[in-house]
Design an enzyme around this catalytic site. Structure first.
Site, mmCIF file in Angstrom:
data_model
loop_
_atom_site.group_PDB
_atom_site.id
_atom_site.type_symbol
_atom_site.label_atom_id
_atom_site.label_comp_id
_atom_site.label_asym_id
_atom_site.label_seq_id
_atom_site.Cartn_x
_atom_site.Cartn_y
_atom_site.Cartn_z
ATOM 1 N N CYS A 154 5.844 0.316 7.613
ATOM 2 C CA CYS A 154 5.499 1.162 6.802
ATOM 3 C C CYS A 154 6.850 1.646 5.854
ATOM 4 O O CYS A 154 7.945 1.941 6.246
ATOM 5 C CB CYS A 154 5.070 2.379 7.650
ATOM 6 N N LEU A 155 6.602 2.039 4.706
ATOM 7 C CA LEU A 155 7.708 2.496 3.728
ATOM 8 C C LEU A 155 8.173 3.515 4.339
ATOM 9 O O LEU A 155 9.477 4.232 4.058
ATOM 10 C CB LEU A 155 7.330 2.609 2.268
ATOM 11 N N GLN A 173 2.840 10.116 1.129
ATOM 12 C CA GLN A 173 4.152 9.559 1.206
ATOM 13 C C GLN A 173 4.814 9.987 0.214
ATOM 14 O O GLN A 173 6.269 9.799 0.076
ATOM 15 C CB GLN A 173 4.051 7.995 1.396
ATOM 16 N N GLY A 204 0.889 -1.047 -0.034
ATOM 17 C CA GLY A 204 0.130 -0.052 -0.074
ATOM 18 C C GLY A 204 0.939 1.284 -0.101
ATOM 19 O O GLY A 204 2.029 1.165 0.519
HETATM 20 NI NI NI Z 1 2.353 3.377 5.786
#
Ligand code: NI
Length: 173
Positions: free
Chosen positions: A95-96, A51, A46
């Site tokens: 999370c990235l 981001q 996702g």
């Molecule tokens: Ni994330």
């Protein structure tokens, strides 16, 4: 063209509350394509627009593509809203935008989300388990919330310390 960079904690742009998307134009479609490219490249399941530094309410998910025999099947959600939630589930999240860290997070076990797709059509997405967790995690990004905002204060401060040390070392290199 090189892929766009994923912002990383503690970038203040990750804390912004994103704006609803009024018109799905070519710019939004291009952003959605970039988001998918980055998600598959990282790899992730996702990615939310903030981001990539775009403060708009859109995210992409594809929770099955890296399973054995899985195929790419990205879903883009614009202006998503949770209309139903049920039960509780604990899942180890990453999370990235939060490098080198995972932690257990408690969320609703089942959710129903209403959103608009890239063609402007309404979609209703019902999910449970990993997909429900992923939907809630990505939606949080649109409100400037990271999964580390949903863990204990102690765990969070340990991560923040570790991350600061990591950034200092990177600067010294
Ligand atoms: Ni994330």
């Amino acid at each position: 063209m090189p892929l766009r960079e994923v912002l990383q904690f503690p970038d203040p742009r990750l804390k912004r509350v994103s704006e609803p998307i009024a018109t799905i134009d070519e710019e939004i479609r291009a952003l959605a394509r970039d988001m998918c490219d980055v998600m598959y490249d990282e790899p992730g399941i996702g990615l939310a627009a903030p981001q990539l530094g775009a403060a708009v309410r859109m995210f992409v998910i594809d929770t099955g593509w890296n399973d054995e025999g899985g195929e790419r099947n990205p879903l883009t959600l614009i202006n998503p809203e949770i209309v139903h939630r049920q039960g509780v589930i604990t899942w180890e999240e990453g999370c990235l935008s939060v490098p080198d860290y995972t932690a257990d997070v408690e969320r609703a076990a089942e959710v129903t989300i209403k959103a608009t797709d890239l063609d402007g059509a309404e979609i209703v997405e019902k999910a449970e388990g990993l997909r429900a967790v992923c939907l809630q995690h990505e939606l949080d990004h649109l409100d400037g919330i990271l999964f580390i905002d949903r863990i204990s204060r102690l765990k969070r401060s340990l991560y923040v310390k570790k991350r600061k040390k990591q950034l200092t070392l990177e600067q010294e290199e």
